[in-house]
Design a protein around this motif. Sequence first.
Motif, short mmCIF file in Angstrom:
data_model
loop_
_atom_site.label_atom_id
_atom_site.label_comp_id
_atom_site.label_asym_id
_atom_site.label_seq_id
_atom_site.Cartn_x
_atom_site.Cartn_y
_atom_site.Cartn_z
N LEU A 293 0.82 -1.21 0.00
CA LEU A 293 0.00 0.00 0.00
C LEU A 293 0.86 1.26 0.00
N GLN A 294 1.95 1.22 0.76
CA GLN A 294 2.85 2.38 0.79
C GLN A 294 3.51 2.59 -0.57
N ARG A 295 3.89 1.49 -1.21
CA ARG A 295 4.48 1.60 -2.54
C ARG A 295 3.49 2.22 -3.53
N LEU A 296 2.25 1.76 -3.49
CA LEU A 296 1.24 2.28 -4.40
C LEU A 296 1.00 3.76 -4.15
N TRP A 297 1.00 4.16 -2.87
CA TRP A 297 0.77 5.56 -2.52
C TRP A 297 1.89 6.43 -3.05
N TRP A 298 3.14 6.00 -2.84
CA TRP A 298 4.28 6.78 -3.32
C TRP A 298 4.32 6.78 -4.86
N SER A 299 3.99 5.65 -5.47
CA SER A 299 4.00 5.59 -6.93
C SER A 299 2.99 6.58 -7.52
N HIS A 300 1.83 6.66 -6.87
CA HIS A 300 0.81 7.62 -7.33
C HIS A 300 1.26 9.05 -7.09
N ARG A 301 1.84 9.30 -5.92
CA ARG A 301 2.29 10.66 -5.58
C ARG A 301 3.40 11.13 -6.51
N LEU A 302 4.25 10.20 -6.96
CA LEU A 302 5.39 10.57 -7.81
C LEU A 302 5.09 10.38 -9.29
N LYS A 303 3.81 10.30 -9.65
CA LYS A 303 3.44 10.13 -11.05
C LYS A 303 4.06 11.24 -11.89
N GLY A 304 4.74 10.85 -12.95
CA GLY A 304 5.41 11.81 -13.81
C GLY A 304 6.82 12.15 -13.37
N SER A 305 7.21 11.68 -12.18
CA SER A 305 8.56 11.95 -11.66
C SER A 305 9.56 10.94 -12.22
N ASP A 306 10.81 11.34 -12.29
CA ASP A 306 11.87 10.43 -12.72
C ASP A 306 12.08 9.29 -11.72
N TYR A 307 11.51 9.43 -10.52
CA TYR A 307 11.74 8.43 -9.47
C TYR A 307 10.53 7.53 -9.23
N GLN A 308 9.49 7.65 -10.03
CA GLN A 308 8.31 6.81 -9.83
C GLN A 308 8.65 5.33 -9.96
N TYR A 309 9.58 5.00 -10.86
CA TYR A 309 9.92 3.59 -11.11
C TYR A 309 10.45 2.89 -9.86
N LEU B 281 14.66 14.96 -1.80
CA LEU B 281 13.77 14.49 -2.86
C LEU B 281 12.33 14.28 -2.41
N GLY B 282 12.11 14.25 -1.09
CA GLY B 282 10.75 14.18 -0.58
C GLY B 282 10.20 12.80 -0.34
N ILE C 51 22.97 16.08 -2.13
CA ILE C 51 21.87 15.82 -3.06
C ILE C 51 22.37 15.11 -4.31
N ASP C 52 23.55 15.48 -4.80
CA ASP C 52 24.10 14.83 -6.00
C ASP C 52 24.53 13.40 -5.69
N GLY C 53 25.07 13.19 -4.48
CA GLY C 53 25.45 11.84 -4.07
C GLY C 53 24.25 10.92 -3.96
N ILE C 54 23.14 11.44 -3.41
CA ILE C 54 21.92 10.65 -3.27
C ILE C 54 21.36 10.29 -4.65
N LYS C 55 21.35 11.25 -5.56
CA LYS C 55 20.84 10.98 -6.91
C LYS C 55 21.69 9.93 -7.62
N ALA C 56 23.01 10.02 -7.45
CA ALA C 56 23.91 9.04 -8.07
C ALA C 56 23.68 7.65 -7.47
N ASP D 195 21.97 2.14 8.14
CA ASP D 195 22.33 2.83 6.90
C ASP D 195 21.09 3.37 6.20
N LYS D 196 20.04 2.55 6.15
CA LYS D 196 18.81 3.00 5.47
C LYS D 196 18.18 4.18 6.21
N ALA D 197 18.25 4.19 7.53
CA ALA D 197 17.68 5.30 8.29
C ALA D 197 18.37 6.61 7.93
N ILE D 198 19.69 6.58 7.78
CA ILE D 198 20.44 7.79 7.42
C ILE D 198 20.09 8.20 5.99
N LEU D 199 20.06 7.24 5.08
CA LEU D 199 19.75 7.53 3.68
C LEU D 199 18.31 8.00 3.52
#
Length: 213
Positions: A4-20, A138-139, A103-108, A126-130
């Motif tokens: 459900l969380q994945r579906l919510w984020w996928s819908h929220r990021l519709k059109g974003s480069d990060y939806q995938y 990125l939101g 921000i550039d490191g996170i995108k890479a 590690d995931k908590a920090i990231l």
Amino acid sequence: MNLLQRLWWSHRLKGSDYQYLFRRDKTNKTTPKEYISLDCETTSLNPAQAELVTIAATKIIGNKIITSQPFHIRLKAPQSLDQGSVRIHHLRHNDLHNGYHEIDGIKALLAFIGNRPLVGYHIRYDKAILDRACKKHLGFPLPNPLIEVSQLYHQRLERLLPNAYFDLSLETICRHLDLPIQQRHDALQDTITAALIYVRLTYGSQPTPFIPK
């Protein structure tokens, strides 16, 4: 992150480069599944305060660790980098002068890991920090499933000795599984060590219940 969380984020990021990132994995079952071994070095052990210093990741494809194409970056020195931090990872402000902006490191990193499961030792830290860095820039948090190698190790041994105590330190796990023990840890080497543990426990023989001294 559940469905459900994945579906919510996928819908929220519709059109974003990060939806995938939040889409279901549709990997062909005949193709070996890919994982990412990941490790970060930070300025603190407190996930609510720690800032990123280095990020490393290594791909695992089937039972192969792709050490020839690793991800390993240094970030610019964060404000919380102090003498205590330097004693841990031996990286000074001067060493990080040419590092990535966060921000550039996170995108890479996202371009490298995609939505593959993350493997690591204390991977939830590690995931908590990231997650905090991703939300800041990125939101959204990382959607990647997690595989903790110390938990995997414990599960394998508990099948033979239920309710027994097992030393889950990285050095003990490596010694027991007859894997190389690195004298000096850095983020990239720790990703390789975690990957070796994962591959050994997933594709190797069942470890013996007795840990050698």
